[in-house]
Scaffold this motif. Structure first.
Motif, short mmCIF file in Angstrom:
data_model
loop_
_atom_site.label_atom_id
_atom_site.label_comp_id
_atom_site.label_asym_id
_atom_site.label_seq_id
_atom_site.Cartn_x
_atom_site.Cartn_y
_atom_site.Cartn_z
N GLN A 20 0.83 -1.20 0.00
CA GLN A 20 0.00 0.00 0.00
C GLN A 20 0.88 1.26 0.00
OE1 GLN A 20 -3.01 0.18 3.00
NE2 GLN A 20 -3.79 2.14 2.29
N LYS A 21 1.89 1.25 0.85
CA LYS A 21 2.75 2.41 0.99
C LYS A 21 3.56 2.68 -0.28
CE LYS A 21 6.59 3.91 3.93
NZ LYS A 21 7.44 3.50 5.05
N GLU A 22 4.14 1.63 -0.85
CA GLU A 22 5.07 1.79 -1.96
C GLU A 22 4.42 1.68 -3.34
OE1 GLU A 22 8.37 -0.86 -1.40
OE2 GLU A 22 8.65 -0.22 0.67
N CYS A 23 3.33 0.95 -3.45
CA CYS A 23 2.72 0.69 -4.76
C CYS A 23 1.29 1.22 -4.88
CB CYS A 23 2.72 -0.82 -5.05
SG CYS A 23 4.32 -1.60 -4.85
N GLY A 24 0.76 1.72 -3.77
CA GLY A 24 -0.60 2.23 -3.79
C GLY A 24 -1.67 1.15 -3.90
N TYR A 25 -1.29 -0.10 -3.60
CA TYR A 25 -2.26 -1.20 -3.68
C TYR A 25 -2.82 -1.50 -2.30
CZ TYR A 25 -4.39 -5.70 -3.95
OH TYR A 25 -5.30 -6.71 -3.84
N GLU A 57 -0.66 -9.35 -9.74
CA GLU A 57 -0.28 -8.71 -11.00
C GLU A 57 0.15 -7.26 -10.81
OE1 GLU A 57 -3.20 -9.45 -14.04
OE2 GLU A 57 -3.01 -11.62 -13.79
N LYS A 58 -0.53 -6.54 -9.93
CA LYS A 58 -0.15 -5.16 -9.66
C LYS A 58 1.24 -5.09 -9.03
CE LYS A 58 -4.73 -3.22 -9.30
NZ LYS A 58 -5.73 -2.52 -8.53
N LEU A 59 1.52 -6.00 -8.11
CA LEU A 59 2.84 -6.01 -7.48
C LEU A 59 3.93 -6.41 -8.47
CD1 LEU A 59 1.89 -7.49 -4.00
CD2 LEU A 59 2.59 -5.15 -4.51
N GLN A 60 3.59 -7.34 -9.35
CA GLN A 60 4.56 -7.74 -10.38
C GLN A 60 4.87 -6.55 -11.28
OE1 GLN A 60 3.10 -10.09 -13.53
NE2 GLN A 60 5.12 -10.55 -14.33
N GLN A 61 3.84 -5.85 -11.72
CA GLN A 61 4.03 -4.69 -12.59
C GLN A 61 4.83 -3.59 -11.90
OE1 GLN A 61 -0.02 -3.77 -13.61
NE2 GLN A 61 -0.19 -5.46 -15.06
N ALA A 62 4.69 -3.49 -10.60
CA ALA A 62 5.41 -2.47 -9.83
C ALA A 62 6.84 -2.93 -9.50
CB ALA A 62 4.66 -2.16 -8.54
N GLY A 63 7.20 -4.14 -9.91
CA GLY A 63 8.53 -4.67 -9.62
C GLY A 63 8.70 -5.11 -8.18
#
Length: 101
Positions: A20-25, A57-63
Motif C-alpha cells: 500500500q505504501k510503496e505501490c498504492g495497492y 499482477e499489480k505487485l509484479q508490474q510495480a517490480g
C-alpha cells in the motif's frame, strides 16, 4: 496457531502494508480473510481455487513481486507450513512471472 504460523501471518500483513505504501495497492479483502481464517488457511484456499493472491499482477508490474503471498510461501521456514504441491505451485507461478530473472 503455532509460532511459525503467526510469523507467516505477520509477514503477509507487513507485505500488504508495504504494498500500500510503496505501490498504492490496498488489499482490504485479503487482510480481512487473513484476520478471519489465518494466513496459512487463506493461502491454502487461494491455491486450492487455482487463483493468484490479491494484487499479484499489480505487485509484479510495480517490480515488487517479493511482496506477494506466493513469494512468502516459498521462504524457509514457511514452506514447511504447506504441502510440496502448494510450494511447487508457488515456485511455478513465480518462475512464470519472472521472479528469478
Amino acid at each position: 496457531m503455532s509460532i511459525l504460523e503467526k510469523q507467516f501471518e505477520q509477514e503477509l500483513i507487513k507485505n500488504c502494508e508495504l504494498a500500500q505504501k510503496e505501490c498504492g495497492y490496498t488489499s482490504t479483502r485479503f487482510l480481512q480473510t487473513i484476520e478471519k481464517f489465518g494466513g496459512v488457511k487463506t493461502a491454502q484456499e487461494i491455491l486450492r481455487k487455482g487463483r493468484l493472491s490479491d494484487g499479484f499482477e499489480k505487485l509484479q508490474q510495480a517490480g515488487r513481486i517479493e511482496l506477494t503471498m506466493e513469494a512468502s510461501m516459498i521462504k524457509r521456514p514457511y514452506a514447511e507450513l504447506f504441502t510440496d504441491d502448494e510450494v511447487n505451485t508457488c515456485y511455478e507461478v513465480l518462475c512464470e512471472h519472472g521472479y528469478y530473472e
